[in-house]
Design a protein around this motif. Structure first.
Motif, PDB file in Angstrom:
ATOM      1  N   CYS A  75      -4.780   8.408  -8.133  1.00 27.23           N
ATOM      2  CA  CYS A  75      -4.256   7.052  -8.298  1.00 27.23           C
ATOM      3  C   CYS A  75      -2.792   7.079  -8.736  1.00 27.23           C
ATOM      4  N   LYS A  77      -0.578   9.411  -8.006  1.00 28.81           N
ATOM      5  CA  LYS A  77       0.236   9.782  -6.852  1.00 28.81           C
ATOM      6  C   LYS A  77       0.415   8.600  -5.915  1.00 28.81           C
ATOM      7  N   CYS A  78      -0.654   7.845  -5.699  1.00 28.50           N
ATOM      8  CA  CYS A  78      -0.562   6.667  -4.826  1.00 28.50           C
ATOM      9  C   CYS A  78       0.370   5.615  -5.418  1.00 28.50           C
ATOM     10  N   CYS A  79       0.271   5.384  -6.709  1.00 32.89           N
ATOM     11  CA  CYS A  79       1.155   4.415  -7.363  1.00 32.89           C
ATOM     12  C   CYS A  79       2.605   4.888  -7.324  1.00 32.89           C
ATOM     13  N   GLY A  80       2.813   6.180  -7.485  1.00 33.39           N
ATOM     14  CA  GLY A  80       4.166   6.717  -7.411  1.00 33.39           C
ATOM     15  C   GLY A  80       4.781   6.553  -6.031  1.00 33.39           C
ATOM     16  N   LYS A  81       3.981   6.795  -4.993  1.00 30.26           N
ATOM     17  CA  LYS A  81       4.473   6.603  -3.631  1.00 30.26           C
ATOM     18  C   LYS A  81       4.799   5.140  -3.378  1.00 30.26           C
ATOM     19  N   GLY A  82       3.943   4.246  -3.855  1.00 31.10           N
ATOM     20  CA  GLY A  82       4.186   2.815  -3.684  1.00 31.10           C
ATOM     21  C   GLY A  82       5.434   2.361  -4.426  1.00 31.10           C
ATOM     22  N   ARG A  84       8.023   4.245  -5.203  1.00 36.25           N
ATOM     23  CA  ARG A  84       9.196   4.773  -4.504  1.00 36.25           C
ATOM     24  C   ARG A  84       9.502   3.962  -3.260  1.00 36.25           C
ATOM     25  N   ALA A  85       8.468   3.522  -2.544  1.00 32.10           N
ATOM     26  CA  ALA A  85       8.683   2.718  -1.344  1.00 32.10           C
ATOM     27  C   ALA A  85       9.305   1.374  -1.705  1.00 32.10           C
TER      28      ALA A  85
END
Length: 93
Positions: A75, A77-82, A84-85
């Motif tokens: 979770c 990692k997913c939040c970090g990618k979001g 950054r986007a």
């Protein structure tokens, strides 16, 4: 957990080698939040230590659930990618 297992068993499990970073982060966050709010009176430091306390407690509780830490890491990692986007889109405009 201390009520379920008893205080002595809880303390020994909280200071176990695999749970020590999480219980340490929670304790540092707790003391840091108190010092930041009562002593220094800094809202920014209180927010940082409060976030550290919440994350430490979340990982500590998740360490008792099978696969809990892996789910939290996923979770995160997913939040970090979001984030950054979203941050990349905001920087372009």
């Amino acid at each position: 957990f201390a009520l379920l297992k008893g205080p002595q068993a809880f303390f020994s499990s909280a200071t176990a080698r695999d749970k020590l970073p999480f219980s340490g982060a929670y304790a540092i966050g707790l003391v840091g939040t108190l010092v930041a709010t009562i002593g220094v009176k800094s809202l920014i430091l209180a927010a940082i230590f409060g976030l550290m306390q919440a994350v430490g407690l979340l990982y500590f509780v998740a360490s008792y659930v099978p696969g809990g830490q892996a789910i939290l890491n996923f979770c995160g990692k997913c939040c970090g990618k979001g984030a950054r986007a979203i941050g990349g889109q905001m920087m372009r405009t």
